[in-house]
Design a protein around this motif. Structure first.
Motif, short mmCIF file in Angstrom:
data_model
loop_
_atom_site.label_atom_id
_atom_site.label_comp_id
_atom_site.label_asym_id
_atom_site.label_seq_id
_atom_site.Cartn_x
_atom_site.Cartn_y
_atom_site.Cartn_z
N ALA A 94 45.50 44.09 38.47
CA ALA A 94 46.41 42.99 38.80
C ALA A 94 45.73 41.65 38.56
CB ALA A 94 46.87 43.10 40.25
N VAL A 95 44.44 41.56 38.91
CA VAL A 95 43.71 40.31 38.68
C VAL A 95 43.60 40.02 37.19
CG1 VAL A 95 41.52 39.11 39.06
CG2 VAL A 95 42.44 40.60 40.84
N ARG A 96 43.31 41.04 36.40
CA ARG A 96 43.21 40.86 34.94
C ARG A 96 44.54 40.41 34.36
NH1 ARG A 96 40.72 46.00 35.16
NH2 ARG A 96 42.50 46.91 34.06
N VAL A 97 45.61 41.06 34.79
CA VAL A 97 46.94 40.72 34.27
C VAL A 97 47.30 39.28 34.64
CG1 VAL A 97 49.40 41.19 34.54
CG2 VAL A 97 47.80 43.07 34.12
N LEU A 98 47.05 38.89 35.88
CA LEU A 98 47.39 37.53 36.30
C LEU A 98 46.57 36.49 35.53
CD1 LEU A 98 48.97 35.63 38.09
CD2 LEU A 98 47.23 35.93 39.86
N GLU A 99 45.29 36.76 35.34
CA GLU A 99 44.45 35.82 34.60
C GLU A 99 44.96 35.64 33.17
OE1 GLU A 99 40.28 36.94 33.94
OE2 GLU A 99 39.77 34.93 34.65
#
Length: 279
Positions: A214-219
């Protein structure tokens, strides 16, 4: 964003200069609180951020005029059975993350953002931002309006896996579009915007308890959104009204992809939950 509704928030209404919305922070830190990853005071402070204060009105059982501190309101929602929160980022013609009814959708569309509860009574919260103070030294108070929503799947929200695939394709396309529009050669204003984006440095995304994907996708989604905002801001080779309209038509699908991915990332704490909690 290209689809920002008329009369909705402007740049100063955002929670931070990188475009994180207040609804996003309420979703992330509300999920951290309800998942046992953050204490109530820390979660409320993270949601409030640079604002003066956040209050909540319209909770079940409230009388007209009742206003509650955010910490109390989050506890009340948990007592009502809420187990999580989902983000909505609607734009004209794209009710992303919403479930209805029309009255709630209209309010959320005007704000450009909303939060929906998971578990307990189906409720939605929309922020109303009031600014005060002189230019250059402004602060804000936020009143979250809570009202019933429909129990239905949120509109057009992809899974994290789908969002990650769409973003990989979108980032390649965005790079090609920006090169074709000659944003980097558009002059000092565009160069300053690009340099500010590059210099923003590392910052914590989401909240404790979210899966790394989720962090990778948001970034990635925020990177695309930032680059598209520069391209949509009048920079680059297009100069005529017709060329600007053509540019908007090219960028709009990419903006939608980035917005869908942001919603998927913030909702991952509940939508990607396994038997033992978030993955």
């Amino acid at each position: 964003m290209l689809d920002t509704p008329a009369g909705a928030r402007g740049p100063e209404d955002l929670q931070d200069p990188h475009g994180e919305t207040r609804a996003g922070r309420l979703t992330a830190w509300g999920n951290a609180l309800l998942g046992g990853f953050a204490p109530p005071d820390d979660a409320a402070a993270a949601v409030t951020g640079r604002d003066e204060a956040h209050r909540v009105a319209g909770l079940p059982g409230d009388a007209d005029g009742d206003r509650h501190a955010l910490t109390w309101a989050l506890g009340r929602l948990r007592a009502l059975g809420a187990t999580g929160f989902r983000l909505a980022l609607p734009a004209p013609g794209h009710p992303l993350g919403l479930t209805g009814p029309p009255e709630f959708n209209a309010r959320a569309l005007e704000a450009g953002e909303a939060v929906l509860t998971v578990g307990g009574p189906a409720l939605g919260l929309v922020p109303e931002v009031a600014w005060f103070g002189p230019p250059g030294d402004r602060s804000a108070t936020v009143l979250w309006h809570c009202s019933p929503v429909r129990e239905a799947p949120p509109a057009d929200v992809p899974t994290l896996r789908e969002a990650e695939r769409e973003l990989a394709e979108g980032l390649r396309e965005a790079t090609a579009v920006l090169a074709r529009l000659d944003v980097a050669g558009a002059g000092p204003e565009a160069l300053r915007a690009l340099e500010a984006y590059r210099r923003r440095g590392h910052r914590e995304l989401l909240a404790p308890g979210y899966p790394p994907r989720a962090v990778r996708v948001l970034e990635s989604a925020q990177r695309i959104a930032a680059l598209l905002a520069i391209a949509a801001g009048g920079h680059g080779a297009a100069v005529s009204a017709g060329e600007m309209a053509a540019r908007a038509g090219v960028l709009r699908p990419l903006e939608r992809t980035a917005r869908r991915a942001q919603v998927a990332a913030y909702n991952a704490a509940v939508d990607e939950r396994g038997d033992d909690g978030p993955r």
